[in-house]
Design an enzyme around this catalytic site. Structure first.
Site, PDB file in Angstrom:
ATOM      1  CE  LYS A 385      -3.457  -1.477   2.174  1.00 54.82           C
ATOM      2  NZ  LYS A 385      -4.459  -2.049   3.360  1.00 54.82           N
ATOM      3  CE  LYS A 563       9.735 -23.542  -2.650  1.00 56.13           C
ATOM      4  NZ  LYS A 563       9.795 -24.230  -1.101  1.00 56.13           N
TER       5      LYS A 563
END
Length: 713
Positions: A385, A563
């Site tokens: 933000k 991954k």
């Protein structure tokens, strides 16, 4: 800075005669002739800058006329030294307004000082030193506001080109035990390049003569000239305010050839700057120009023109004006005149991972500067933000970051604004660390790499993202000589990806990869037992900070699948996440469940764990079956190079499997290669939690910094 424009030449005989006449009249009246000059000297206050012509007409000594006055009278009086009192601590290695790490130079030769002055050093002017050169009078440049500081002494001549050529063999400058070949780096702003292209039809010699004749006739101040013999193309650097006049002069001089198209074109390119390195130590030393040019490349600075003086005391390049400060800083760092400064932006700076990284950078700042000569300067920090941008890109106070980013100085989060700040940053080494694992942020990778900004991404949205995006980013880092590091995206600080690359680079053939790369699930299946339900073990993993922001990414196998994609791409498999066969551990219906009224990660985790209790009985049954066969449950991945198959599943592993003894927060990768087929190489170690992940990011940052420093030479 501005280039020298020449100066007034004193009429020495007439000036000396007038000086002697004054001394023997006015000086005599004031007792100058009665002094014992072995113990006392008269003090004479003289007005500088002004003068008269031989006919008595008032005039001035032009730019730096006051300094010129001082050196003229020093020569006339046979002074032992000249001290020029300035507002700086001497002559600096670079303009400290553009290179904050610049420092005063202890000593310079006259020739070095004149080269620096010609190429824009503000403290001195070439003409002011000429009288002292003639009589070998040392010139001291000192600070009127800091008189205790010794400043810079300018004395002695550099070796001539003939003398340099008789010194013997050429030697690389780095072999001199740390002796730096240059004294300073300077620049001339507001430059234009004027070019005549394709004059081969009329002959190079004729073209050059007419070109320079046109410049002389129009009174154009030519600062640098280069010629491409293959095309008889000529380019000169001139003051920007003379660029259009120079262009008009060329069009007039070559009017006939231009009308017949025997010359391709004449053009002017404004908004340029000259950047030059200066030093006597450059003569007969190899690698100096290479270091300079490489530093420009590493800083993503485009060179428009290159020129080297035959004396080998200076090398100059012309660059875009907007890149001048970055070029100066890059060159300053390249010759170890200052620390390597990494300008860093951290996205996700107050999350678990970002906070751990900030703590580590803050605690290691002094050690990095002292031991490695590295200034890790975090100039931008952002949350989802808010964001903080350091004033003048001089660094954010990391110790108070968590409070400051909630204060009045913080701005609303804006990725475009962050991108603009990083692109405009004059620091040559710029790094963005993406701790967000956000697809929106990963979408900016291509733009950042294209702008010469390095990226470190512990999250896997980039390295395991859409294959076409991954491939474009891989190509962009090569094209722009930047780094995209994601070692920490698999195994935290474990050297898994580095090892894969090393094996491939040394010619080994990767046959298969196996193991477990989920620290969260490694912990869960180490704690899970008949006494501790699966959901409770999962809750403990959450408490320790081992899980992803969304717990479902761990349980669904999505985190592990990403991954796996990262690893598979390293060994040449063009796979996406959807190509990985994954066994999900999520209860049915939980993947897309919306938890209305539940706010915050802690509350969401608690709600998810409550729902996971639905599979406790089924997981217990699998646990008991594994134990009955003397095996342990492990969330295991497999990548087979030949078939291209990638899979992730919960398996019962026997004592022969390296995963059997996997500890609570460990990752393990088994490398099956041509060289390591009978006894595979294994990398194993702790890899769960924000501190370990931050260590991996820190290591990636140091790799980028070391690579930047080494590749400048």
């Amino acid at each position: 800075g501005a280039a020298s424009t020449g100066g007034v030449v004193p009429l020495w005989a007439e000036t000396a005669s007038r000086m002697a006449n004054w001394w023997n009249t006015v000086g005599k009246e004031n007792g100058f002739l009665d002094l014992d000059y072995t113990t006392t000297s008269p003090i004479v206050v003289i007005t500088g800058f002004v003068a008269t012509t031989a006919n008595g007409v008032p005039t001035t000594l032009k730019r730096s006329g006051s300094d010129y006055s001082a050196t003229v009278f020093a020569k006339l009086t046979g002074s032992g030294r000249v001290t020029m009192w300035k507002n700086t601590d001497g002559v600096y290695t670079a303009d400290p307004r553009r290179v904050p790490e610049a420092f005063p130079i202890a000593s310079l030769k006259y020739d070095e000082a004149m080269e620096l002055a010609y190429f824009g050093a503000q403290v001195l002017h070439p003409s002011a030193m000429i009288p002292c050169i003639d009589d070998s009078i040392p010139v001291y440049v000192r600070n009127i506001f800091n008189p205790a500081f010794e400043g810079t002494v300018i004395q002695g001549r550099c070796q001539s080109l003939k003398e340099s050529n008789t010194l013997g063999r050429i030697r690389n400058w780095r072999s001199k035990g740390g002796e730096i070949p240059i004294k300073g780096i300077t620049s001339v702003d507001k430059i234009a390049l004027v070019t005549l292209e394709g004059a081969s039809v009329i002959g190079g010699a004729s073209a050059a003569e007419r070109f320079m004749g046109a410049m002389a006739d129009a009174a154009i101040n030519v600062l640098i000239i280069t010629q491409a013999s293959s095309e008889s193309s000529i380019t000169v650097a001139v003051p920007e305010n003379e660029g259009e006049a120079a262009l008009a002069a060329l069009k007039n001089a070559f009017e006939l050839e231009l009308s017949r198209s025997t010359i391709n074109s004449v053009s002017v390119l404004p908004e340029m700057s000259i950047v030059a390195i200066v030093g006597e130590g450059m003569a007969m030393k190899s690698g100096v120009s290479a270091t300079f040019m490489s530093s420009m490349s590493r800083a993503n600075v485009n060179i428009r023109l290159i020129a080297q003086g035959s004396s080998e005391r200076q090398v100059a390049v012309v660059v875009d004006a907007k890149d001048t400060s970055r070029a100066l800083r890059a060159a300053h760092m390249a010759f170890t005149l200052s620390e390597t400064t990494a300008s860093v932006a951290i996205l996700g700076s107050t999350g678990y991972l970002g906070s751990a990284l900030v703590r580590q950078l803050d605690s290691q700042k002094e050690r990095l500067a002292e031991n490695l000569g590295v200034d890790m300067r975090v100039n931008i920090a952002a949350t989802s933000k808010k964001m903080l941008v350091a004033e003048n890109m001089n660094g954010i106070n990391l110790s108070s970051l968590s409070d400051d980013i909630r204060g009045d100085a913080a701005k609303d989060f804006d990725l475009d604004a962050i991108t603009n700040e990083m692109e405009a940053d004059v620091n040559p080494l710029r790094v963005i660390i993406d701790c967000t694992n956000s697809e929106g942020v990963a979408g900016y990778y291509e733009q950042w790499l294209s702008a010469g900004i390095n990226i470190i991404s512990p999250g896997r949205k980039g390295a395991s993202g859409p294959l076409d995006m991954y491939q474009r980013c891989t190509e962009l880092q090569k094209e722009n000589s930047v780094y995209w590091q994601y070692e920490s995206s698999v195994g935290a600080a474990l050297p898994i990806i580095t090892t894969l690359k090393d094996l491939a680079d040394t010619g080994d053939n990767i046959l298969a990869l196996r193991g477990s790369v989920s620290g969260a699930l490694a912990y869960v299946f180490s704690e899970f037992s008949e006494e501790m339900p699966f959901s409770e073990a999962l809750g403990r993993a959450v408490e320790k900070g081992y899980t992803e922001n969304d717990l479902r990414e761990d349980l669904s196998g999505l985190d592990t699948a990403r991954k796996v994609v990262v690893l598979a791409r390293q060994i040449g498999l063009d796979v996406d996440v959807k190509d990985v066969e994954v066994e999900s551990l999520l209860p049915e219906g939980l993947a897309d469940k919306v938890y209305e009224g539940v706010e915050g990660k802690t509350a969401l985790d608690a709600a998810l764990i409550e729902d996971v209790k639905a599979i406790d009985e089924a997981m217990l049954k699998r646990y008991q079956e594994a134990k009955a066969n003397d095996a342990n449950l492990r969330y295991k991945f497999t990548i087979d190079r030949e078939s291209g198959k990638c899979s992730v599943s919960l398996q019962a592993v026997s004592k022969k499997d390296p995963l059997f003894r996997l500890k609570k927060n460990e990752n393990l990768v088994e490398f099956v290669t041509t060289r390591y087929e009978e006894s595979p190489m294994i990398i194993k170690g702790a890899a769960a939690g924000p501190e370990l992940a931050a260590t991996g990011i820190f290591a990636d940052l140091l790799r980028v910094t070391r690579a930047f420093s080494s590749l400048q030479s």
